[in-house]
Design an enzyme around this catalytic site. Sequence first.
Site, short mmCIF file in Angstrom:
data_model
loop_
_atom_site.label_atom_id
_atom_site.label_comp_id
_atom_site.label_asym_id
_atom_site.label_seq_id
_atom_site.Cartn_x
_atom_site.Cartn_y
_atom_site.Cartn_z
N LYS A 54 13.99 20.64 -34.07
CA LYS A 54 14.49 21.37 -35.24
C LYS A 54 15.35 22.57 -34.86
CE LYS A 54 12.46 19.31 -38.87
NZ LYS A 54 13.17 18.82 -40.06
N SER A 79 6.97 23.07 -43.07
CA SER A 79 5.56 23.06 -42.66
C SER A 79 5.38 23.65 -41.27
CB SER A 79 5.01 21.64 -42.69
OG SER A 79 5.66 20.84 -41.72
N GLU A 205 7.85 6.41 -39.84
CA GLU A 205 7.22 7.40 -40.70
C GLU A 205 5.72 7.14 -40.82
OE1 GLU A 205 8.97 7.22 -44.59
OE2 GLU A 205 8.75 5.05 -44.74
N ASP A 211 7.84 6.65 -48.02
CA ASP A 211 8.90 6.74 -49.02
C ASP A 211 10.22 6.19 -48.50
OD1 ASP A 211 10.62 9.58 -48.30
OD2 ASP A 211 8.62 9.36 -47.47
N SER A 305 9.52 14.08 -30.86
CA SER A 305 10.25 15.09 -31.63
C SER A 305 9.70 16.51 -31.52
CB SER A 305 10.32 14.69 -33.10
OG SER A 305 9.02 14.52 -33.63
#
Length: 318
Positions: A54, A79, A205, A211, A305
């Site tokens: 990130k 989060s 995921e 989703d 990640s």
Amino acid sequence: MDRAPSYDSVAAAAATLDGVAHRTPVVTSRLLDEIVGARLFLKCENLQRAGAFKFRGAYTAVSRLPAERRRAGVLAYSSGNHAQGLSLAAQLHDVPATIVMPHDAPPPKVAATQAYGATVVRYDRYSQDRVAVAAEIAERTGASIIPPFDHPDVIAGQGTAVAELLIDVDDLDVLLVPLGGGGLLSGSLLSVGALSPSTEVFGVEPAAGDDALQSLRAGHIVEIPTPRTIADGAQTTRLGDRTFPIIREHVTDILTADDDALRHAMGLLATRAKLVVEPTGALSLAAAIGHRDRFAGARVGVVVSGGNVDTALFATAG
């Protein structure tokens, strides 16, 4: 914000990040290869600054803000990993940062965010809308919202991780990428399209928050309730308006992994590769193991990640 991300923007982000972000190592493990029956190449973004990929997108986005907007500060909802990445990026640019974080965010992520100098505002992820909370703060303070995934500069920055992997490792047959809101996956797809178009790309995921899989099958964005999963970095309810079109056009497929598979993958990464990895960061390896028949004999890029895991949760891995 209206410009569409492209590989040119990924390359520009790489130039911005040169000498700032770590060029994280690619790790291999004979024992993991034997378990999966494939040749695995682990891109270790758990060793990135602030502990996750990130930072790449956050720093890129902050660096692109005009000076007058920086003075008003930056704001995000996260989060944890985007919170830490943006807080560090803001600190490096001498910009004030405010982060909207859920009450149940892992304590180490909250503590690290505050240690980078950000102000943390808490909310309840199951009853409050984090976007609305952030919008109210931005309206009051004039701070620029930098979302965790649905932003062209964030997507471009995230894409630099896989660009590095493809430069360091030739001829990948498959790439597995953790998937929440889609910033990392969409940026990765831009890099693969330019540098290794024959590589199949799978987003991974949590099974409790599928989703993206539903969206891919439906052909439009499907929104779900906040999923209950240990993969806190992927507890998103929908893909982004910018990330979904890239994913829909370019991804090979979406895979899922349940919490037990994530604990198992975290344990293997710790014991076999000596890597401390958070649940979301273990999604790709969990999918490689769970779909070993599909990937048998392949050269597989595995994006790890992040590594910002609560020690109590990490103790349940195995």
